[in-house]
Design a protein around this motif. Sequence first.
Motif, PDB file in Angstrom:
ATOM      1  N   TYR A  17     -31.252   4.214   3.344  1.00 10.24           N
ATOM      2  CA  TYR A  17     -32.531   3.588   3.007  1.00 10.24           C
ATOM      3  C   TYR A  17     -33.482   4.698   2.559  1.00 10.24           C
ATOM      4  N   LEU A  22     -37.329   0.800  -1.680  1.00 12.29           N
ATOM      5  CA  LEU A  22     -38.429  -0.126  -1.481  1.00 12.29           C
ATOM      6  C   LEU A  22     -38.831  -0.766  -2.812  1.00 12.29           C
ATOM      7  N   ASN A  29     -42.767  -5.168  -3.038  1.00 18.09           N
ATOM      8  CA  ASN A  29     -43.261  -5.809  -1.809  1.00 18.09           C
ATOM      9  C   ASN A  29     -43.002  -4.959  -0.579  1.00 18.09           C
ATOM     10  N   SER A  30     -42.636  -3.682  -0.815  1.00 14.33           N
ATOM     11  CA  SER A  30     -42.334  -2.740   0.275  1.00 14.33           C
ATOM     12  C   SER A  30     -41.201  -3.228   1.159  1.00 14.33           C
ATOM     13  N   GLU A  31     -40.274  -3.916   0.524  1.00 15.32           N
ATOM     14  CA  GLU A  31     -39.075  -4.373   1.229  1.00 15.32           C
ATOM     15  C   GLU A  31     -37.866  -3.648   0.640  1.00 15.32           C
ATOM     16  N   TYR A  32     -36.894  -3.355   1.480  1.00 12.52           N
ATOM     17  CA  TYR A  32     -35.701  -2.667   1.002  1.00 12.52           C
ATOM     18  C   TYR A  32     -34.849  -3.605   0.135  1.00 12.52           C
ATOM     19  N   GLU A  33     -34.416  -3.062  -1.001  1.00 12.73           N
ATOM     20  CA  GLU A  33     -33.595  -3.823  -1.934  1.00 12.73           C
ATOM     21  C   GLU A  33     -32.442  -2.942  -2.386  1.00 12.73           C
TER      22      GLU A  33
END
Length: 583
Positions: free
Chosen positions: A326, A361, A364-368
């Motif tokens: 990550y 990130l 939306n500051s979400e891991y992808e």
Amino acid sequence: MKLRNISYILLTIMMTFVFTSCNNKCKHKETMWIVDVKATCTENGSKHEECTICHEKLGTKEIKALGHTYDNQGICTRCGYESTTDKLVYELNPDNISYKVVGLRIEKNTFVSTIIVPSEYNNLPVTEIGANAFSDCYFIKLIISEGINKIDKDAFNYLRHSIDLVLPKSIAYIEENVFGDIYLNNVYYNGTIEDWCNIKFSNSASNPISKATNSYILDENNEYKEIAKISEIVIPGTINRIGDYQFLGFDSIKKVTFSEGVKEIGNSAFAGCENIAKVEMANTITSIGVSAFAGNSSLIDIVLPSNIKTIESKAFTHCGNVTNVYYNGTLEDWCNIEFIDQASNPFYYNDRNLTNHFYMLNKNSEYEELTKLVIPSTVKKINSRTFSDFNNLESIVIPNTVETIGEQVFSGCTSLTNIILPFIGDGNNINKFGYIFGNHVPSSLKEVKITDAKQIAERAFSGCKEVESITIDGVATSIEDEAFSGCTKLNKIEILCNITSINRQAFSNCTSLTSITIPNTVKEFGHGAFYNCTSLTNVYFRGTLEEWRSIRIRNATSTPESYAEHIYVLDKNNEYVEIDINN
């Protein structure tokens, strides 16, 4: 009245007779020892034996002094005496305001139960244990008092027996090989994890935990906790750098979290911690040292910081189960990381049966997960090994703004099916397509597009045995000898750049080639340029029939006409028309 007096006299006589008779006849069959003076740690006591019937004192004995029983601070648990070893040899340090211990004034191989190095001598602080200070000594416990901050190299050289060791919180530097020849039963450190991070170890044999059967460190309640029972470590932000060899021997750790403020992870800092499964790094970390996590065979998840700049050689060597990375930065940041060797990349030693997953990130500051790579136009250089062993990567697009690509950038990308890139090789002196794959082009790769080729060098596509389609554009002026020779699965190639020659055996043994597009700038076909292209069906020439007929042919297998079923040229409307091969 007379009668009462007579009775009293008789009773007195009778009692006197009884007691006198007992005293004369007592065999002292039941006795007990009664302590008269209690023994202390340093002074003898005394006791006497007494008959429990007649209470006669039968004898006395001396009670030997008890001796001191020391805790891990060198303080007697009975009397509070703060002990030192009186036979230590001291030497004044060059600063003339402190001492170091340089030896023990006893016969060689003489046994000493406990050695206590004091914090003071001659009213000056003791700060150091000198080189070879306890060589060839025989003792079972060493207590180093608070205030000692350094242990010099080989301090315990040639100790071939097991000892217990107490290290003070004040210890700051342990030189090389201090514990190289020593067997440690129990190590007690009188500080916390945070304090431990402030110790500098010169090499792996400087860290006592890696040599100890049992080791203990103080917890937040100032109580000893067995290191073998510590499963998670949080490195506080007050620590700027995790030193070299810092956590050797901390084998029970399963998770390490670095707080904001930590900037560097030293060489071999967590090497051999084979139970670590997850590492979370704060964004303040900029570098990871040589072999920092080497041998962490249980490591699965890694959170890498956005500010990481350098990952040194072998940082993740033999971390064969890393599956998820990550990353908290951008693609541009990732391309600028300097991976010193292949094992700097956390995926390198992954078991090839495991699928790697790289997450970044999103907006939306979400891991992808990254499976389709598009390099930003702001990137000028992609450093070596940047995407090595990203075996879940399916496609790659690199814009013409990229000027340099490092070696092995995409080695081990075993799921890659198509790639678009500006040039062949590194963009400078190396002109081999396989360079970016560590000379092992993945068998999964089927389609290649070169958008700005400077040249198509000799054997440029050597090893591309599974590639099926290649398109080349740019300013290249020739296809050099054997450039595509042996590309046995290649069935379609489009040459859009203005080349003037297709040289010797350029497409020899491309046995699956069915279609080729050739520019009208070509003036010559070299010897055997299309030798053994037995499946060639369609040739599209982007020029007129006259231009086609003017191309110089070196020999029979130089021209695609030797194998092609159909050859097309452009008419005056710029549309393809088939020509009569036999005329």
